[in-house]
Scaffold this motif. Structure first.
Motif, PDB file in Angstrom:
ATOM      1  N   ASP A 134      -4.504   1.035   8.573  1.00  0.00           N
ATOM      2  CA  ASP A 134      -5.895   0.316   8.173  1.00  0.00           C
ATOM      3  C   ASP A 134      -6.212  -0.198   9.744  1.00  0.00           C
ATOM      4  O   ASP A 134      -6.203  -1.469   9.736  1.00  0.00           O
ATOM      5  CB  ASP A 134      -5.569  -0.663   7.207  1.00  0.00           C
ATOM      6  N   ASN A 135      -6.960   0.399  10.611  1.00  0.00           N
ATOM      7  CA  ASN A 135      -7.448  -0.225  11.689  1.00  0.00           C
ATOM      8  C   ASN A 135      -9.016   0.487  11.956  1.00  0.00           C
ATOM      9  O   ASN A 135      -9.307   1.364  11.478  1.00  0.00           O
ATOM     10  CB  ASN A 135      -7.044  -0.409  12.942  1.00  0.00           C
ATOM     11  N   GLY A 136      -9.833  -0.296  12.670  1.00  0.00           N
ATOM     12  CA  GLY A 136     -11.368   0.037  12.925  1.00  0.00           C
ATOM     13  C   GLY A 136     -11.194   1.388  13.401  1.00  0.00           C
ATOM     14  O   GLY A 136     -11.969   2.282  12.756  1.00  0.00           O
ATOM     15  N   PRO A 137     -10.800   1.928  14.513  1.00  0.00           N
ATOM     16  CA  PRO A 137     -11.043   3.267  14.931  1.00  0.00           C
ATOM     17  C   PRO A 137     -10.558   4.336  13.968  1.00  0.00           C
ATOM     18  O   PRO A 137     -11.308   5.416  14.063  1.00  0.00           O
ATOM     19  CB  PRO A 137     -10.250   3.586  16.235  1.00  0.00           C
ATOM     20  N   LYS A 173       0.684  -1.192   0.048  1.00  0.00           N
ATOM     21  CA  LYS A 173       0.027   0.235  -0.002  1.00  0.00           C
ATOM     22  C   LYS A 173       0.837   1.176  -0.091  1.00  0.00           C
ATOM     23  O   LYS A 173       0.165   2.297  -0.188  1.00  0.00           O
ATOM     24  CB  LYS A 173      -0.927  -0.002   1.254  1.00  0.00           C
ATOM     25  N   LEU A 184     -14.171  13.142   7.025  1.00  0.00           N
ATOM     26  CA  LEU A 184     -14.686  13.093   5.736  1.00  0.00           C
ATOM     27  C   LEU A 184     -15.995  14.000   5.623  1.00  0.00           C
ATOM     28  O   LEU A 184     -16.342  14.794   4.971  1.00  0.00           O
ATOM     29  CB  LEU A 184     -14.846  11.949   4.998  1.00  0.00           C
ATOM     30  N   THR A 242     -11.931   8.528  10.069  1.00  0.00           N
ATOM     31  CA  THR A 242     -11.760   8.998   8.688  1.00  0.00           C
ATOM     32  C   THR A 242     -13.161   9.806   8.267  1.00  0.00           C
ATOM     33  O   THR A 242     -13.304  10.604   7.633  1.00  0.00           O
ATOM     34  CB  THR A 242     -11.258   7.868   7.833  1.00  0.00           C
ATOM     35  N   ILE A 243     -14.279   8.642   8.579  1.00  0.00           N
ATOM     36  CA  ILE A 243     -15.499   9.104   8.034  1.00  0.00           C
ATOM     37  C   ILE A 243     -16.089  10.119   8.825  1.00  0.00           C
ATOM     38  O   ILE A 243     -16.577  11.074   7.977  1.00  0.00           O
ATOM     39  CB  ILE A 243     -16.420   7.817   8.069  1.00  0.00           C
ATOM     40  N   ARG A 244     -15.662  10.340   9.936  1.00  0.00           N
ATOM     41  CA  ARG A 244     -16.096  11.569  10.547  1.00  0.00           C
ATOM     42  C   ARG A 244     -15.495  12.820   9.905  1.00  0.00           C
ATOM     43  O   ARG A 244     -16.143  13.818   9.789  1.00  0.00           O
ATOM     44  CB  ARG A 244     -15.907  11.526  11.939  1.00  0.00           C
ATOM     45  N   LEU A 277     -10.882   4.150  10.567  1.00  0.00           N
ATOM     46  CA  LEU A 277     -11.727   4.123   9.602  1.00  0.00           C
ATOM     47  C   LEU A 277     -12.927   4.992   9.895  1.00  0.00           C
ATOM     48  O   LEU A 277     -13.277   5.795   9.416  1.00  0.00           O
ATOM     49  CB  LEU A 277     -12.280   2.713   9.509  1.00  0.00           C
ATOM     50  N   ILE A 278     -13.414   5.082  11.293  1.00  0.00           N
ATOM     51  CA  ILE A 278     -14.500   5.914  11.859  1.00  0.00           C
ATOM     52  C   ILE A 278     -13.952   7.225  12.057  1.00  0.00           C
ATOM     53  O   ILE A 278     -14.912   8.021  11.633  1.00  0.00           O
ATOM     54  CB  ILE A 278     -14.973   5.290  12.940  1.00  0.00           C
ATOM     55  N   MET A 335      -6.908   7.345   7.176  1.00  0.00           N
ATOM     56  CA  MET A 335      -7.033   5.768   6.856  1.00  0.00           C
ATOM     57  C   MET A 335      -6.054   4.886   6.500  1.00  0.00           C
ATOM     58  O   MET A 335      -6.160   3.675   6.618  1.00  0.00           O
ATOM     59  CB  MET A 335      -8.408   5.494   6.083  1.00  0.00           C
ATOM     60  N   CYS A 378      -8.002  12.573   3.966  1.00  0.00           N
ATOM     61  CA  CYS A 378      -8.561  11.293   4.312  1.00  0.00           C
ATOM     62  C   CYS A 378      -7.928  10.252   4.196  1.00  0.00           C
ATOM     63  O   CYS A 378      -7.875   9.174   5.177  1.00  0.00           O
ATOM     64  CB  CYS A 378     -10.197  11.395   3.818  1.00  0.00           C
ATOM     65  N   ALA A 379      -7.264   9.875   3.214  1.00  0.00           N
ATOM     66  CA  ALA A 379      -6.558   8.414   2.595  1.00  0.00           C
ATOM     67  C   ALA A 379      -5.513   8.679   3.788  1.00  0.00           C
ATOM     68  O   ALA A 379      -5.085   7.496   4.010  1.00  0.00           O
ATOM     69  CB  ALA A 379      -6.245   8.752   1.287  1.00  0.00           C
ATOM     70  N   ILE A 392      -9.868  14.623  -0.125  1.00  0.00           N
ATOM     71  CA  ILE A 392      -9.640  13.163  -0.427  1.00  0.00           C
ATOM     72  C   ILE A 392      -8.185  12.624   0.024  1.00  0.00           C
ATOM     73  O   ILE A 392      -8.106  11.618   0.726  1.00  0.00           O
ATOM     74  CB  ILE A 392     -10.093  12.915  -1.882  1.00  0.00           C
TER      75      ILE A 392
END
Lengths: 124, 504
Positions: free
Chosen positions: B158-161, B112, B170, B166-168, B163-164, B155, B151-152, B148
């Motif tokens: 790559d772990n759960g918290p 990645k 975003l 990131t979405i907030r 991702l969340i 994230m 945010c990338a 974008i």
């Protein structure tokens, strides 16, 4: 009063739609509904922009064989902005949908409040 | 024939975009990483050349893209201030990449890594474009590109918290850019143009005639609110601590130190070039900015006091520092804005230094982040300890360091304004609050734990993580020197900023 609203019907609709979209984006807890809210909000802006450049009775500014008749054309600049805006909005929608899919695979839910609680537990 | 150096701003944006595309084709993460660093280095040199050229000749030039003259087409404008900002931003970008290198290779899957570098390059391009652009809509497009990319970067680990977070981040960003977009739509409907020089002329004409004052004020307010949300102005900062605190070290350093500044610079450009300061003062918009800035200075620090996770503490501290910058803008005078610009530079050096050092300190403590697990970590990597100390002292405002000078300039800028008492009070309060959370952190890293505790902590640390980290040490030393340069050679730098503001 009614006349003013009728004259500015595009602007009024756009502002209403923008408000609906913005509040959805702000208050909905479901992530997919937030994305829908974002799309409504952006469409409202595109409607406003497109109506700004439109002149009643004029046509698209396509120049034929070098002869340009400025008097017949609508204002092309807002239309150009709408096109760019749509590209931006589509890519952001795609990005957020991909992210939501990833979150759903990991947590099995797309409710923001629930997700935040789960993340807090994971952090501790 | 224009001097060759006037092509450099465009070259640097283009170079960053091309490097982003090239990185996507590379298979090896390390190659992409070095390509990114090299490109940032070249951009630093190019921006440095622009700075020397514009500052010596005392000029600002406008560079038309394509062959369409102003009011049509698209343009770039560069003066001393823009060049100074881009030089600092790209230099700090390399240092952040170097300072977090080991964490980067640890946190991100090797396959990645090239994509991570794509995003860093896109972010670099977006930052440069936000600083240089002379077209409001181009500004909007690059705001979204940087959203974008940022945010990338969050994230990427790559772990759960994350991702969340990131979405907030975003969704908050989307709200901000939505408000900005409708703001510039209102602005076009009143002025008819989106290229800054023509829009400014139209705004000046409208102000003279007194027509459309309400739509103009609304547009200004929406633009301030939109960019305020994106740069974590006080009541809209809730997304920041998770996003900046959870990301990998390089991402945190870049996001806190640079990305927020890109939006702030665009706001500055809109304020000075399109609307003019007088307009902002007449309509009371500066008072709103000042109020939110002052509140942010206090509440950001209060948030940081409650935090034990070292990176989240630094993230809250960013909210307070952004408050300082907005306070400078809110004073509505050239002196206030010059002080705020100086603070942009100081914070761009200081926060990446703190984040890199915090990242390194937690690496040598088996990747723990809470202050109680970091006890005595400064002895395990002296440079990180010293770097963190210097950064924290600069944040508190100890003389000889950059933070002291910017506080001094902000305080003296507040004297002629009507808000001297409040500004000085909040400045003093915020200094005390800063000390309240930075000093415990400093004590934690410098106090030795008992030997048993240390052994238990280091039992699961890999030996290669404890080994000497050369890129980090180099980056930390440069950033520490940078803070001292800002603190001691403040006058020449302030001259550049003032020259830039006069030519804005």
């Amino acid at each position: 009063m009614l006349d003013t609203i009728l004259q500015n019907r595009f602007a009024v609709t756009a502002v209403l739609l923008f408000g609906v979209g913005f509040m959805n984006l702000l208050l909905q807890q479901n992530l997919l509904r937030k994305v829908v809210g974002f799309n409504i909000m952006d469409s409202a802006v595109f409607l406003l922009l497109a109506s700004l450049g439109y002149i009643e009775g004029h046509t698209a500014p396509v120049v034929e064989e070098g002869a340009a008749y400025a008097a017949y054309y609508i204002n092309p600049i807002p239309s150009g902005l709408v096109l760019t805006g749509i590209v931006v909005s589509v890519s952001l929608t795609a990005f957020s949908l991909a992210l939501i899919q990833r979150i759903y695979r990991r947590y099995g839910t797309i409710d923001l409040l629930e997700l935040m609680e789960r993340a807090k537990k994971e952090d501790d | 024939m224009r001097p060759f150096v006037e092509n450099f701003p465009f070259f640097s944006i283009f170079l960053a975009l091309v490097a982003g595309i090239l990185c996507a084709t590379l298979k090896r993460g390390r190659a992409a990483y070095f390509l990114t660093c090299t490109v940032c280095g070249i951009i630093t040199l190019l921006s440095g050349a622009v700075l020397a050229y514009t500052f010596q000749n005392h000029l600002r030039f406008s560079y038309i893209m394509g062959r369409f003259p102003i009011p049509y087409g698209n343009a770039i404008a560069a003066g001393p201030l823009q060049a100074l900002l881009t030089t600092t931003f790209s230099l700090v970008m390399i240092l952040a990449l170097a300072g977090g290198q080991r964490d980067l290779f640890h946190d991100i899957l090797p396959e990645k890594l090239p994509f991570y570098c794509v995003m860093v390059n896109m972010l670099e391009a977006a930052l440069l474009a936000l600083v240089y652009t002379d077209d409001i809509f181009t500004g909007y497009v690059f705001i979204e590109i940087s959203t974008i990319a940022a945010c990338a970067l969050v994230m990427a680990k790559d772990n759960g918290p994350n991702l969340i977070a990131t979405i907030r981040y975003l969704f908050m960003s989307l709200m901000g850019s939505g408000l900005f977009l409708i703001g510039i739509t209102f602005l076009t409907s009143a002025t008819g143009y989106l290229l800054m020089p023509t829009a400014a002329e139209a705004v000046a004409r409208l102000r003279e005639s007194g027509a459309y004052l309400f739509p103009l004020t609304t547009a200004g307010g929406l633009i301030v609110a939109g960019l305020g949300i994106k740069s974590a102005m006080f009541p809209f900062h809730m997304w920041l601590p998770d996003a900046h605190g959870g990301a990998t070290t390089t991402s945190s350093a870049i996001l806190s130190g640079l990305v927020l500044k890109g939006y702030i610079t665009l706001l500055l450009t809109m304020m000075l070039r399109v609307f003019t300061l007088d307009f902002f003062q007449e309509t009371g918009l500066t008072n709103v900015i000042l109020l939110f800035g002052l509140l942010g200075m206090v509440f950001g620090s209060v948030g940081a006091i409650h935090e034990h996770h070292i990176k989240r503490m630094l993230a809250y501290s960013s909210v307070a520092q952004i408050g300082y910058i907005f306070m400078g803008f809110g004073l509505g005078t050239t002196a206030g804005i010059a002080a705020a610009c100086f603070h942009i530079l100081v914070h761009a050096c200081c926060k990446p230094l703190l984040f890199c050092c915090a990242g390194r300190l937690s690496t040598v403590s088996a990747h723990h982040h809470s202050l109680k697990h970091l006890r005595g970590s400064a002895y395990r990597d002296i440079t990180a300890g010293v770097g963190f100390t210097v950064g924290a002292l600069s944040m508190i405002g100890i003389p000889l360091l950059g933070g002291f000078v910017s506080k001094l300039y902000l305080a003296s800028a507040s004297l002629p304004s009507g808000y001297t008492f409040f500004v000085l009070l909040v400045l003093a309060l915020s200094t005390v609050l800063n000390a309240l959370y930075y000093i415990p952190a400093l004590l934690a890293i410098w106090l030795r734990p008992s030997p048993q505790e240390e052994q238990a902590l280091l039992a699961d640390a890999a030996p290669e993580q404890l080994a000497f980290d050369r890129p980090f040490t180099a980056a930390a030393v440069v950033l520490i020197l940078g803070l001292f340069v800002l603190g001691i050679l403040c006058q020449p730098i302030m001259d550049m900023i003032e020259a830039g503001l006069a030519l804005y």
